[in-house]
Design an enzyme around this catalytic site. Structure first.
Site, PDB file in Angstrom:
ATOM      1  N   LYS A  95     -27.159   4.844   4.565  1.00  0.00           N
ATOM      2  CA  LYS A  95     -27.115   6.306   4.672  1.00  0.00           C
ATOM      3  C   LYS A  95     -25.665   6.761   4.552  1.00  0.00           C
ATOM      4  CE  LYS A  95     -28.756  10.125   7.606  1.00  0.00           C
ATOM      5  NZ  LYS A  95     -29.396  10.515   8.887  1.00  0.00           N
ATOM      6  N   SER A 115     -33.450  13.731   8.366  1.00  0.00           N
ATOM      7  CA  SER A 115     -32.353  13.816   7.434  1.00  0.00           C
ATOM      8  C   SER A 115     -32.144  12.568   6.574  1.00  0.00           C
ATOM      9  CB  SER A 115     -31.052  14.076   8.188  1.00  0.00           C
ATOM     10  OG  SER A 115     -30.710  12.954   8.997  1.00  0.00           O
ATOM     11  N   SER A 168     -34.793  11.973  12.566  1.00  0.00           N
ATOM     12  CA  SER A 168     -34.287  11.757  11.204  1.00  0.00           C
ATOM     13  C   SER A 168     -34.547  10.375  10.631  1.00  0.00           C
ATOM     14  CB  SER A 168     -32.783  12.029  11.157  1.00  0.00           C
ATOM     15  OG  SER A 168     -32.539  13.404  11.155  1.00  0.00           O
TER      16      SER A 168
END
Lengths: 491, 121
Positions: free
Chosen positions: A77, A157, A181
Site C-alpha cells: 500500500k 482505503s 480499510s
C-alpha cells in the site's frame, strides 16, 4: 497458473525448486503490466526492482538461507514508506516524495525475502471507503455485477491492495485499517484481510492518518496466507511507542485449530431493520457452519454499536488534522509559493489536498478548537471507552464474534460521492472493532444476488489473532469460495 | 443500520433532541466560522468554496450530534488505541548526522537548511 497459487503453496514449490522465484515473479510482473491499465491498482510499479529481488531470492533459496517469504511477489500500500521508492499516500501533496527510509513493516517483509511489485493505490491519506479519493485515479474492482460492465469500486482505503490480490496480480499485499480499510475492500474484492490488534504491527514509517486507530495488516486469497504474512509483519518495534512487546505466535499453526468448544458471539445490534437479505442469509449460514464445526453460538450485546461511526468521525478527523499539519510545503512534498509564509502554507495545502482530506481536516480542526473540544472530542473519547467496554463485556462470555463485514456488496464508481455521510456508513460493521483496538478479519463467504462477493467478519480478543485465524479458517473451509472475478490474470 | 441513522438525524425536530452541550445555534456553522476553521487549518478557501463546504460540514456535524444522547457521566475518556501505558525510552541521542537525507525532499534549501520566504522584514 503461477498467478493462481497460494503463498503457502508457492513457498513450498520454491523450496522444492519446482520453479524459480524469477519465473514466479516474472509471471506476476507480466500480469501487472497487462492488467494495471484497466485496474489502476498501482500508483508506482517497480518491475525491475521486483526482478532483482527475485534473483536475490533464488540465490538465497539455492544457498539454503531463504526467508519464509523468499520470492513471494507482494503489493505494498502506498502509505508504507519504501526506501528509494516514491511514496505518495494517494495525495498530490506527496507526489514527489521519495522516503530515505523503509517502514518497519515493509522492512520485515523484505527481511523475510518478499518481493515488491509496486506501490498500491489507495484513498488519499487512507481517507475513504471507495478508493475514489486518490489523486492518482480510482481503482476498478476486478469483479462486475452479473450481466453488467458497470465499473465498481474495490472499497477503500486499501483498494489497490485488494484489487491487485483479487485479480491475481499480487499473491498478497499490505494494507492499513483505521476504520475498516482492510476488511471492507477484502469483502468487496472476494479475498481475505486481517486487521490485527492495535499495537501488534509497528506504525513506524507508515504515513499517519489517525494514530490511535491506524494499524497495518495483510490481504491474501486465503486465511493461511494472511497468517503467514502477518507473522512477518507483526512484532515489537522500539521506534513506535504504541508497539506492544509480546512474542509473535505461529499464526499459520493457529489456522489448524478448529472451533470445537469455542463460544462464538452474535451481537444483536449488528442485526438491523432493512438489512440486505443476502448479507443476512450469509451471516446465518456462517453461524451454522461454525455450529456444525463444533462451536457454540451465543447471543451477545454491544449496546453502543450505533454510536461507533459518529465517534469515529470525531476521533479520526481530530487526529488527522493534527497529523496532516506537517504537510506545509517546507520540509518535503509539494510547495505552492505565496506572498509570505502563511500564504505559502495555505496555498500549498489548498492545492495539495483533495476535497475529502480537506473536509476531514476542517472537521478535526473544528472539534479540537477552543470551546468545542469538550462537546465533541472529549465526549467522543468517552463514548469510545463505552464501545471498548461493550467488547470487553462480550469477550467475558465468548471467544470471538461473527458479523457481516459490510452492509452491501461493492457499489458503482461515483455512487455516494455527493453525500459524505452515506459514504461513511459503509464502515458501520468495521468501525466498532477499530475503536476498541481489537483484531478483525474478513473472509470471503459467498456471493450476493448480483454475483458480487460478500465477506464475514471475525472479531477477536486483543492479541488473540490466533482464534481469529482459527475461526476464519473454518469459515473458509465451509464456504469453499471458488468464484472468480472477471478481470484476472489468466482469464 | 445506515438508513436508520440518516433517517433519525434528518427527521429530528428541534426541541425533540437532547440538549446539546452548548448553545444549539452554535452547532450550525455559519460562513464566517467556516472561514475561521480554514484559517486555523491553514487551508486557503476561495469564496466560491464556502457555501458547499458549509453545507457538507454542517451535514456531518448534525449527524455526529447523535452522540449527545449517550450518557457519559462518570466515564473516563479513552485516549489511545492500546490499553497500555506508553513506554518511556532513555533520553539519549540515537540518530543524527543525516542532513543530506533529510533535505533530499525539501522543496527549497539553502546549504544545510530548509528555505522559506522571508518572514521578518
Amino acid at each position: 497458473m503461477f498467478c493462481d497459487l497460494s503463498i503457502v503453496d508457492a513457498a513450498a514449490g520454491l523450496r522444492r525448486r519446482d520453479f524459480s522465484a524469477r519465473e514466479l515473479v516474472g509471471a506476476h510482473v507480466e500480469a501487472m503490466e497487462a492488467l494495471n491499465p484497466a485496474l489502476n491498482a498501482f500508483i508506482t510499479q517497480t518491475p525491475e526492482l521486483a526482478m532483482r529481488q527475485a534473483d536475490a531470492a533464488d540465490a538465497a533459496l539455492a544457498a539454503g538461507n531463504a526467508g519464509p517469504l523468499a520470492g513471494i511477489p507482494l503489493a505494498i500500500k502506498d502509505l508504507f514508506c519504501t526506501a528509494g521508492v516514491r511514496t505518495t499516500a494517494g495525495s498530490r501533496i506527496l507526489g514527489n516524495f521519495v522516503p530515505p527510509y523503509e517502514s518497519t513493516v515493509s522492512g520485515q517483509l523484505l527481511r523475510d525475502g518478499a518481493v515488491f511489485l509496486g506501490k498500491a493505490n489507495l484513498d488519499e491519506f487512507a481517507m475513504g471507503s471507495s478508493n475514489m479519493t486518490s489523486a492518482y485515479g480510482s481503482v476498478q474492482n476486478p469483479w462486475q455485477r452479473l450481466g453488467s460492465n458497470t465499473a465498481l469500486v474495490p472499497g477503500g482505503s486499501s483498494g489497490g491492495s485488494a484489487a491487485a490480490v483479487a485479480a491475481r496480480v499480487a499473491m498478497g499485499s499490505t494494507g492499513t485499517d483505521t476504520g475498516g480499510s482492510i476488511r471492507q475492500p477484502a469483502s468487496f474484492c472476494g479475498i481475505a484481510g486481517i486487521k490485527p490488534t492495535y499495537g501488534r504491527c509497528s506504525r513506524w514509517g507508515i504515513v499517519a492518518f489517525a494514530s490511535s486507530l491506524d494499524q497495518a495488516g495483510a490481504f491474501a486469497r486465503s486465511v493461511a496466507d494472511c497468517a503467514l504474512l502477518l507473522g512477518s509483519m507483526a512484532g515489537f518495534d522500539a521506534k513506535d511507542s504504541t508497539s506492544v512487546d509480546r512474542p509473535v505466535p505461529d499464526y499459520v499453526a493457529a489456522t489448524w485449530r478448529g472451533v470445537r468448544g469455542l463460544r462464538i458471539g452474535v451481537p444483536a445490534e449488528y442485526r438491523m431493520d432493512g438489512m440486505n437479505p443476502d448479507v443476512e442469509m450469509l451471516w446465518q449460514q456462517g453461524l451454522s457452519w461454525l455450529r456444525d464445526a463444533g462451536a457454540e453460538i451465543v447471543d451477545v450485546s454491544l449496546p453502543h454499536t450505533k454510536y461507533g461511526l459518529a465517534t469515529y468521525y470525531i476521533v479520526a478527523p481530530a487526529e488527522a488534522s493534527s497529523n496532516l499539519a506537517r504537510y506545509d510545503g517546507v520540509r518535503f512534498g509539494v510547495r505552492e509559493d505565496g506572498a509570505d509564509l502563511i500564504d505559502l502554507y495555505e496555498r500549498t495545502r489548498a492545492a495539495g489536498f483533495g476535497e475529502e482530506v480537506k473536509r476531514r481536516i476542517m472537521i478535526g480542526t473544528y472539534v479540537l478548537s477552543a470551546g468545542y473540544y469538550d462537546a465533541y472530542y472529549l465526549r467522543a473519547q468517552k463514548v469510545r471507552a463505552l464501545i471498548l467496554k461493550d467488547f470487553t463485556d462480550a469477550f467475558s462470555k465468548v471467544d470471538a464474534l461473527l458479523t457481516p463485514t459490510t452492509p452491501t456488496g461493492a457499489f458503482a464508481q461515483g455512487e455516494k460521492m455527493d453525500d459524505p455521510v452515506a459514504m461513511y456508513l459503509n464502515d458501520v460493521f468495521t468501525v466498532p472493532a477499530s475503536m476498541a483496538g481489537v483484531p478483525g478479519m474478513s473472509v470471503p463467504a459467498g456471493l450476493d444476488a448480483q454475483g458480487l462477493p460478500l465477506g464475514l467478519q471475525v472479531i477477536g480478543r486483543p492479541f488473540d489473532e490466533e482464534t481469529v485465524f482459527a475461526v476464519s479458517q473454518v469459515i473458509e473451509n465451509a464456504a469453499a469460495f471458488s468464484a472468480l472475478p472477471s478481470t484476472r490474470s489468466g482469464a | 443500520m445506515g438508513a436508520v441513522i440518516v433517517r433519525r438525524v434528518r427527521a429530528r425536530q428541534p426541541g425533540c433532541a437532547p440538549p446539546p452541550i452548548r448553545d444549539p445555534t452554535s452547532m450550525s456553522l455559519d460562513s464566517a466560522t467556516v472561514r475561521r476553521i480554514a484559517r486555523l487549518a491553514r487551508i486557503r478557501l476561495e469564496d466560491g468554496d464556502v457555501p458547499r463546504l458549509q453545507g457538507e460540514l454542517n451535514g456531518i456535524l448534525q449527524w455526529i450530534e447523535q452522540l449527545n444522547e449517550v450518557d457519559v457521566a462518570g466515564v473516563t475518556p479513552l485516549t489511545g488505541g492500546a490499553q497500555i501505558a506508553l513506554r518511556m525510552r532513555a533520553d539519549a541521542v540515537t540518530d543524527g548526522g543525516q542532513a543530506e537525507k533529510i533535505l533530499a525532499n525539501a522543496p527549497d534549501r539553502a546549504g544545510e537548511f530548509f528555505a522559506v520566504p522571508k518572514v521578518v522584514e
